[in-house]
Design a protein around this motif. Structure first.
Motif, PDB file in Angstrom:
ATOM      1  N   MET A   1      30.496  31.568  46.208  1.00  0.00           N
ATOM      2  CA  MET A   1      31.923  31.250  46.164  1.00  0.00           C
ATOM      3  C   MET A   1      32.306  30.732  44.788  1.00  0.00           C
ATOM      4  SD  MET A   1      34.084  28.438  48.424  1.00  0.00           S
ATOM      5  CE  MET A   1      33.474  29.103  49.968  1.00  0.00           C
ATOM      6  N   LEU A   2      33.424  31.239  44.257  1.00  0.00           N
ATOM      7  CA  LEU A   2      33.943  30.771  42.976  1.00  0.00           C
ATOM      8  C   LEU A   2      35.395  30.356  43.175  1.00  0.00           C
ATOM      9  CD1 LEU A   2      32.159  33.638  42.435  1.00  0.00           C
ATOM     10  CD2 LEU A   2      32.349  32.774  40.101  1.00  0.00           C
ATOM     11  N   VAL A   3      35.667  29.061  43.067  1.00  0.00           N
ATOM     12  CA  VAL A   3      37.034  28.558  43.225  1.00  0.00           C
ATOM     13  C   VAL A   3      37.642  28.466  41.828  1.00  0.00           C
ATOM     14  CG1 VAL A   3      38.478  26.751  44.221  1.00  0.00           C
ATOM     15  CG2 VAL A   3      36.237  27.237  45.212  1.00  0.00           C
ATOM     16  N   LEU A   4      38.067  29.620  41.301  1.00  0.00           N
ATOM     17  CA  LEU A   4      38.510  29.728  39.915  1.00  0.00           C
ATOM     18  C   LEU A   4      39.841  30.443  39.826  1.00  0.00           C
ATOM     19  CD1 LEU A   4      35.124  31.066  38.460  1.00  0.00           C
ATOM     20  CD2 LEU A   4      35.820  28.674  38.664  1.00  0.00           C
ATOM     21  N   ASP A   5      40.535  30.240  38.703  1.00  0.00           N
ATOM     22  CA  ASP A   5      41.750  31.016  38.490  1.00  0.00           C
ATOM     23  C   ASP A   5      41.365  32.371  37.895  1.00  0.00           C
ATOM     24  OD1 ASP A   5      41.407  30.805  35.687  1.00  0.00           O
ATOM     25  OD2 ASP A   5      42.642  29.002  35.579  1.00  0.00           O
ATOM     26  N   GLY A   6      42.351  33.231  37.698  1.00  0.00           N
ATOM     27  CA  GLY A   6      42.070  34.592  37.251  1.00  0.00           C
ATOM     28  C   GLY A   6      41.371  34.667  35.909  1.00  0.00           C
ATOM     29  N   VAL A   7      41.818  33.854  34.955  1.00  0.00           N
ATOM     30  CA  VAL A   7      41.233  33.883  33.613  1.00  0.00           C
ATOM     31  C   VAL A   7      39.785  33.408  33.649  1.00  0.00           C
ATOM     32  CG1 VAL A   7      41.364  32.921  31.284  1.00  0.00           C
ATOM     33  CG2 VAL A   7      43.463  33.568  32.485  1.00  0.00           C
ATOM     34  N   GLU A   8      39.542  32.309  34.351  1.00  0.00           N
ATOM     35  CA  GLU A   8      38.177  31.777  34.451  1.00  0.00           C
ATOM     36  C   GLU A   8      37.254  32.792  35.120  1.00  0.00           C
ATOM     37  OE1 GLU A   8      39.314  27.028  35.000  1.00  0.00           O
ATOM     38  OE2 GLU A   8      39.191  28.367  36.738  1.00  0.00           O
ATOM     39  N   ARG A   9      37.760  33.406  36.188  1.00  0.00           N
ATOM     40  CA  ARG A   9      36.940  34.371  36.925  1.00  0.00           C
ATOM     41  C   ARG A   9      36.580  35.571  36.047  1.00  0.00           C
ATOM     42  NH1 ARG A   9      36.142  34.962  42.382  1.00  0.00           N
ATOM     43  NH2 ARG A   9      37.711  33.348  42.773  1.00  0.00           N
TER      44      ARG A   9
ATOM     45  N   GLU B   1      32.589  38.665  32.966  1.00  0.00           N
ATOM     46  CA  GLU B   1      32.148  39.415  31.788  1.00  0.00           C
ATOM     47  C   GLU B   1      30.748  38.994  31.339  1.00  0.00           C
ATOM     48  OE1 GLU B   1      35.198  38.649  28.973  1.00  0.00           O
ATOM     49  OE2 GLU B   1      36.645  40.037  29.898  1.00  0.00           O
ATOM     50  N   GLN B   2      30.343  37.780  31.760  1.00  0.00           N
ATOM     51  CA  GLN B   2      29.004  37.290  31.425  1.00  0.00           C
ATOM     52  C   GLN B   2      28.020  37.509  32.574  1.00  0.00           C
ATOM     53  OE1 GLN B   2      29.093  33.415  29.103  1.00  0.00           O
ATOM     54  NE2 GLN B   2      31.188  33.410  29.890  1.00  0.00           N
ATOM     55  N   GLY B   3      28.472  38.265  33.584  1.00  0.00           N
ATOM     56  CA  GLY B   3      27.596  38.599  34.698  1.00  0.00           C
ATOM     57  C   GLY B   3      27.634  37.623  35.852  1.00  0.00           C
ATOM     58  N   LEU B   4      28.515  36.614  35.764  1.00  0.00           N
ATOM     59  CA  LEU B   4      28.576  35.598  36.819  1.00  0.00           C
ATOM     60  C   LEU B   4      29.695  35.944  37.801  1.00  0.00           C
ATOM     61  CD1 LEU B   4      27.482  32.988  37.945  1.00  0.00           C
ATOM     62  CD2 LEU B   4      29.003  31.726  36.430  1.00  0.00           C
ATOM     63  N   HIS B   5      29.302  36.350  39.003  1.00  0.00           N
ATOM     64  CA  HIS B   5      30.247  36.740  40.045  1.00  0.00           C
ATOM     65  C   HIS B   5      29.564  36.536  41.389  1.00  0.00           C
ATOM     66  CE1 HIS B   5      27.690  40.283  40.361  1.00  0.00           C
ATOM     67  NE2 HIS B   5      27.817  40.426  39.044  1.00  0.00           N
ATOM     68  N   ALA B   6      30.308  36.675  42.465  1.00  0.00           N
ATOM     69  CA  ALA B   6      29.717  36.536  43.797  1.00  0.00           C
ATOM     70  C   ALA B   6      28.592  37.547  43.963  1.00  0.00           C
ATOM     71  CB  ALA B   6      30.785  36.751  44.865  1.00  0.00           C
ATOM     72  N   GLY B   7      27.432  37.068  44.392  1.00  0.00           N
ATOM     73  CA  GLY B   7      26.273  37.930  44.568  1.00  0.00           C
ATOM     74  C   GLY B   7      25.287  37.870  43.416  1.00  0.00           C
ATOM     75  N   ALA B   8      25.717  37.301  42.280  1.00  0.00           N
ATOM     76  CA  ALA B   8      24.826  37.210  41.116  1.00  0.00           C
ATOM     77  C   ALA B   8      23.769  36.134  41.342  1.00  0.00           C
ATOM     78  CB  ALA B   8      25.630  36.889  39.859  1.00  0.00           C
TER      79      ALA B   8
END
Length: 206
Positions: free
Chosen positions: A155-163, A168-175
């Protein structure tokens, strides 16, 4: 709602029985409606009735009422701190509280750094927090992830820019992610994550 109301009344009654009239006034219902609900809760073992005086929460009833109050308080903090929610925080938290599981409650508690009060200053009922030596399958904010432990982002509780920036650095749900000293390693690449963002990203240990 009744259990939460009873918890508040019990806290303010200094051990004295809770009267039906108090419940009716707090819930804005008729005395007959309040009396009927108190009978139902008593039948479930949540209340003890003291003739001509009122009711007391049983041990089971107190535990349930405190859990409801605690979860609602956690959701109020979550809505304000994590989502910057500017709507009716109390009403939204009341609705969300019903959806919390025990595991999610613990995860949100960790995410918020174990708050003791709501944004309005109302105390949040506290619980005993056992430290589990087995670190597998725990849902933790990145700020609490031990060094060297592999985890999967959930889970990432982030705004659009942060997400987008982190994606872009490979950090997303499932990483998969691992803390290495003061940085994090994602797919073999070191990623710097601020303390603020670490508190808003949840990962489950492998």
């Amino acid at each position: 709602m009744y259990m939460k109301t009873l918890y508040g009344l019990a806290d303010g009654n200094s051990g004295e029985p809770i009267r039906t009239s108090q419940v009716a006034e707090a819930m804005d219902v008729s005395a007959a409606s309040a009396s009927e609900m108190l009978k139902r809760l008593g039948g479930k073992g949540l209340l003890d009735h003291e003739p001509y005086k009122g009711v007391h929460l049983t041990e089971e009833g107190l535990a349930l009422a405190a859990r409801v109050k605690r979860r609602e308080g956690l959701m109020e903090v979550f809505l304000v701190q994590m989502l910057d929610f500017d709507g009716d925080v109390h009403d939204a938290a009341c609705r969300l509280e019903h959806a919390l599981t025990d595991e999610l409650e613990l995860a949100i508690d960790r995410l918020l750094d174990y708050p003791e009060a709501t944004p309005s200053g109302e105390p949040i009922p506290q619980v005993r927090r056992d430290i589990d030596a087995d670190l597998s399958h725990l849902l933790l904010p990145l700020k609490a992830l031990p060094e060297g432990v592999l985890a999967t982002v959930e889970m990432l509780v982030l705004d659009g820019v942060e997400r987008r920036t982190l994606s872009e650095q490979g950090l997303h749900a499932g990483a998969e992610i691992r803390r290495v000293q003061d940085v994090f390693e994602v797919a073999g690449i070191e990623v710097q994550i601020s303390d603020s963002l670490q508190a808003r990203i949840l990962a489950r240990t492998c």
